[in-house]
Design an enzyme around this catalytic site. Structure first.
Site, mmCIF file in Angstrom:
data_model
loop_
_atom_site.group_PDB
_atom_site.id
_atom_site.type_symbol
_atom_site.label_atom_id
_atom_site.label_comp_id
_atom_site.label_asym_id
_atom_site.label_seq_id
_atom_site.Cartn_x
_atom_site.Cartn_y
_atom_site.Cartn_z
ATOM 1 N N PRO A 22 82.415 123.796 8.561
ATOM 2 C CA PRO A 22 83.186 123.125 9.613
ATOM 3 C C PRO A 22 82.546 121.802 10.017
ATOM 4 O O PRO A 22 81.341 121.731 10.260
ATOM 5 C CB PRO A 22 83.119 124.120 10.777
ATOM 6 C CG PRO A 22 81.842 124.878 10.560
ATOM 7 C CD PRO A 22 81.644 124.945 9.071
ATOM 8 N N ARG B 47 70.417 112.592 19.385
ATOM 9 C CA ARG B 47 70.558 112.040 18.027
ATOM 10 C C ARG B 47 70.195 110.562 18.091
ATOM 11 O O ARG B 47 70.983 109.724 18.530
ATOM 12 C CB ARG B 47 71.974 112.244 17.504
ATOM 13 C CG ARG B 47 72.286 113.721 17.379
ATOM 14 C CD ARG B 47 73.334 114.039 16.353
ATOM 15 N NE ARG B 47 73.634 115.459 16.412
ATOM 16 C CZ ARG B 47 74.862 115.976 16.435
ATOM 17 N NH1 ARG B 47 75.912 115.171 16.366
ATOM 18 N NH2 ARG B 47 75.044 117.270 16.488
ATOM 19 N N HIS C 212 72.610 123.775 11.867
ATOM 20 C CA HIS C 212 73.579 122.692 12.069
ATOM 21 C C HIS C 212 73.207 121.469 11.226
ATOM 22 O O HIS C 212 73.442 120.317 11.608
ATOM 23 C CB HIS C 212 73.631 122.311 13.551
ATOM 24 C CG HIS C 212 75.015 122.033 14.066
ATOM 25 N ND1 HIS C 212 75.812 122.999 14.606
ATOM 26 C CD2 HIS C 212 75.754 120.888 14.113
ATOM 27 C CE1 HIS C 212 76.966 122.452 14.984
ATOM 28 N NE2 HIS C 212 76.952 121.175 14.679
ATOM 29 N N ARG D 197 71.014 118.746 12.852
ATOM 30 C CA ARG D 197 71.628 117.809 13.801
ATOM 31 C C ARG D 197 71.271 118.136 15.243
ATOM 32 O O ARG D 197 71.546 117.346 16.134
ATOM 33 C CB ARG D 197 73.159 117.831 13.642
ATOM 34 C CG ARG D 197 73.620 117.337 12.301
ATOM 35 C CD ARG D 197 75.080 117.638 12.038
ATOM 36 N NE ARG D 197 76.014 116.803 12.777
ATOM 37 C CZ ARG D 197 76.299 115.540 12.491
ATOM 38 N NH1 ARG D 197 75.677 114.966 11.491
ATOM 39 N NH2 ARG D 197 77.168 114.859 13.204
ATOM 40 N N SER E 117 73.038 124.119 5.538
ATOM 41 C CA SER E 117 72.007 123.155 5.940
ATOM 42 C C SER E 117 71.081 122.800 4.783
ATOM 43 O O SER E 117 70.227 123.600 4.378
ATOM 44 C CB SER E 117 71.183 123.658 7.135
ATOM 45 O OG SER E 117 72.037 123.931 8.246
ATOM 46 N N GLY E 118 71.305 121.628 4.245
ATOM 47 C CA GLY E 118 70.433 121.110 3.194
ATOM 48 C C GLY E 118 70.867 121.433 1.780
ATOM 49 O O GLY E 118 70.167 121.077 0.828
ATOM 50 N N ARG F 110 72.391 120.682 -1.387
ATOM 51 C CA ARG F 110 72.778 119.411 -2.002
ATOM 52 C C ARG F 110 73.131 119.534 -3.472
ATOM 53 O O ARG F 110 73.589 118.590 -4.089
ATOM 54 C CB ARG F 110 71.634 118.375 -1.866
ATOM 55 C CG ARG F 110 71.293 118.021 -0.439
ATOM 56 C CD ARG F 110 72.409 117.155 0.173
ATOM 57 N NE ARG F 110 72.160 116.900 1.579
ATOM 58 C CZ ARG F 110 72.614 117.668 2.578
ATOM 59 N NH1 ARG F 110 73.353 118.736 2.324
ATOM 60 N NH2 ARG F 110 72.357 117.364 3.829
ATOM 61 N N ARG G 144 77.508 117.832 4.710
ATOM 62 C CA ARG G 144 77.543 116.387 4.462
ATOM 63 C C ARG G 144 78.023 115.978 3.066
ATOM 64 O O ARG G 144 78.745 114.978 2.951
ATOM 65 C CB ARG G 144 76.174 115.777 4.747
ATOM 66 C CG ARG G 144 75.812 115.791 6.235
ATOM 67 C CD ARG G 144 74.469 115.124 6.437
ATOM 68 N NE ARG G 144 73.979 115.194 7.795
ATOM 69 C CZ ARG G 144 73.328 116.255 8.295
ATOM 70 N NH1 ARG G 144 73.123 117.327 7.552
ATOM 71 N NH2 ARG G 144 72.888 116.223 9.539
HETATM 72 C C1 FMN Z 1 79.782 115.142 10.707
HETATM 73 C C2 FMN Z 1 79.463 116.577 10.991
HETATM 74 C C3 FMN Z 1 80.193 117.253 11.953
HETATM 75 C C4 FMN Z 1 79.918 118.607 12.197
HETATM 76 N N1 FMN Z 1 80.687 119.282 13.112
HETATM 77 C C5 FMN Z 1 80.492 120.615 13.279
HETATM 78 C C6 FMN Z 1 81.354 121.356 14.134
HETATM 79 O O1 FMN Z 1 82.264 120.817 14.738
HETATM 80 N N2 FMN Z 1 81.111 122.683 14.264
HETATM 81 C C7 FMN Z 1 80.093 123.318 13.599
HETATM 82 O O2 FMN Z 1 79.923 124.534 13.724
HETATM 83 N N3 FMN Z 1 79.289 122.639 12.785
HETATM 84 C C8 FMN Z 1 79.457 121.308 12.593
HETATM 85 N N4 FMN Z 1 78.644 120.610 11.754
HETATM 86 C C9 FMN Z 1 77.568 121.335 11.048
HETATM 87 C C10 FMN Z 1 78.058 121.844 9.713
HETATM 88 O O3 FMN Z 1 79.008 122.869 9.860
HETATM 89 C C11 FMN Z 1 76.904 122.429 8.888
HETATM 90 O O4 FMN Z 1 76.213 123.392 9.666
HETATM 91 C C12 FMN Z 1 75.935 121.388 8.413
HETATM 92 O O5 FMN Z 1 76.559 120.167 8.132
HETATM 93 C C13 FMN Z 1 75.269 121.901 7.158
HETATM 94 O O6 FMN Z 1 74.280 121.064 6.741
HETATM 95 P P1 FMN Z 1 74.444 119.971 5.592
HETATM 96 O O7 FMN Z 1 75.225 118.839 6.196
HETATM 97 O O8 FMN Z 1 73.026 119.619 5.320
HETATM 98 O O9 FMN Z 1 75.176 120.608 4.425
HETATM 99 C C14 FMN Z 1 78.885 119.257 11.492
HETATM 100 C C15 FMN Z 1 78.162 118.574 10.526
HETATM 101 C C16 FMN Z 1 78.450 117.246 10.270
HETATM 102 C C17 FMN Z 1 77.662 116.523 9.199
#
Ligand code: FMN
Length: 412
Positions: A106, A194, A306, A309, A338-339, A341, A361
């Site tokens: 998401p 952030r 997350h 983040r 998370s992570g 790639r 991402r």
């Molecule tokens: C731009 C962005 C928006 C996100 N928004 C949400 C969100 O609305 N709800 C949520 O549960 N996680 C959110 N996430 C976290 C992602 O669901 C996920 O946990 C995270 O991106 C995984 O890590 P990765 O980007 O390294 O793959 C967001 C991540 C990004 C990059």
């Protein structure tokens, strides 16, 4: 409730649709060989503050980087004398097959990257035969995505709101739209610091300052393709919740102020009682909270920080995975994000007990790079990488993986 403890199904549980998916061979994607290449293209195409909103993490971005490097510390222990014809990536969870052991996680705000980004992501997930998780704060609404991608394996992510009536309505909408699982995120109750967003003046609703206007002006292609579209700044799921004359700015403000500051097991219990389909808690990295999820009657957890983040300094999810899997002890379906790639990251997570990974991402960057073609490209790429890793590891099915295929801290 569900068969969340069922073993990974053998053989092709769904008709893999990967033959329909292709990595691009021409245009700007032709030389995008890995997700880092997609990230570079996204950086060239997006205004700096939008790119940083996606790419950045909490405070010093220690967890953001740790998530990625922690995978590299793990070594494979391949079986080189093995029969590797007839490889399949199919896995099964919550009673349904997935053509590959990953899905799209998401993400809110994807409309800043490409028009109708959530619809595109869901459609491509359907084409690939993998799950798609729609965020509460997504740009497109639950109903829009359901109408555009009815055949997708659609899940809904909920941030808990202060008003129990709003939580209930969102769950009802998700159920009515055919979402098969609920993902409740618990790691974002207050906004993290952030640093990049602070430096860039990124805020929602967006504030126009000389700096942000200059940043946007440097990306005319993005202004033309994305920014002028209504869906770019919309929060689709909130629009129908904010009374008459809804605007994107009002929806964002509502989302920000209505989010609950704290979420306890009692609130989760209310959701558990309301939602009759599989329910996962996202943001778990400890054995203690895994035990809480079991006691709650959850069907699964997403081991997640997350994507680095939020709380900077949190352990990398791949490092947290073994303790969560041990605490779940077969009573929960364990997912991880998370992570992640590359395909080998997914395989390492599966070897350590995850059933599936969610990708964040890399999908966002693929959208920014080339919209629909970008998402198709990245999904096909990760699928192709997993297939090669499977072959080189000496396995044909995902249920052959176990911890003996990896060595933790092989390369500190
Ligand atoms: C731009 C962005 C928006 C996100 N928004 C949400 C969100 O609305 N709800 C949520 O549960 N996680 C959110 N996430 C976290 C992602 O669901 C996920 O946990 C995270 O991106 C995984 O890590 P990765 O980007 O390294 O793959 C967001 C991540 C990004 C990059």
């Amino acid at each position: 409730m569900t068969d969340s403890s069922a073993p990974i199904a053998r053989g092709p549980v769904v008709e893999p649709r990967w033959s329909d998916l292709r990595m691009a061979t021409s245009g700007r994607l032709a030389h995008a060989w890995d997700t880092e290449d997609l990230r570079r293209i996204a950086r060239r195409r997006l205004p700096r503050l939008i790119f940083d909103y996606v790419d950045g993490g909490g405070e010093n971005e220690i967890t953001l980087n740790r998530n990625v490097t922690a995978f590299d510390r793990i070594g494979f222990r391949p079986r080189t004398v093995a029969e590797i014809d007839g490889r399949t990536q199919s896995v099964s969870f919550f009673g349904r097959g997935s053509a590959a052991p990953f899905g799209i996680g998401p993400m809110g705000g994807l409309g800043f990257l490409w028009p109708d980004a959530d619809i595109i992501a869901a459609r491509l997930a359907a084409k690939a035969g993998i799950p798609h998780v729609l965020a509460s704060g997504a740009s497109n609404s639950i109903e829009q995505v359901a109408a555009a991608a009815p055949e997708a394996r659609r899940w809904f992510q909920l941030y808990v709101f202060r008003d129990p009536g709003l939580n209930r309505r969102l769950l009802e909408r998700a159920a009515a739209a055919g979402c098969e699982a609920l993902v409740v995120t618990t790691d974002t109750q207050i906004n993290a610091k952030r640093t990049r967003d602070f430096r860039n003046g990124f805020e929602l609703p967006m504030r126009f300052t000389p700096r942000t206007v200059y940043d946007f002006a440097r990306r005319p292609r993005w202004l033309w393709k994305v920014a002028r579209r209504h869906s770019s700044s919309a929060m689709g799921n909130m629009m129908s919740e904010i009374g008459p004359n809804p605007t994107a700015a009002k929806a964002v403000e509502f989302f920000r102020t209505e989010r609950s500051r704290s979420v306890g097991w009692e609130e989760l219990k209310i959701l558990r009682d309301l939602w009759k389909r599989p329910m996962l808690i996202k943001g778990i990295v400890t054995a203690e909270e895994t035990a809480g999820a079991v006691a709650l009657g959850a069907d699964g957890v997403v081991v997640s920080n997350h994507g680095g983040r939020n709380l900077d300094g949190t352990v990398a999810t791949i490092d947290a995975l073994p303790e969560v899997v041990a605490a779940a002890s077969g009573r929960l379906t364990v997912l991880l994000d998370s992570g992640v790639r590359k395909g080998s990251d997914v395989v390492k997570a599966l070897a350590l007990g995850a059933r599936c990974c969610l990708i964040g991402r890399p999908v966002a960057f693929a959208l920014a790079a080339a919209g629909e073609a970008g998402v198709e490209h990245v999904l096909a790429m990760i699928h192709d990488e997993i297939d090669r890793v499977q072959g080189l590891l000496g396995i044909t099915r995902m249920d052959q993986l176990d911890p003996s295929f990896v060595r933790l801290d092989a390369h500190p």
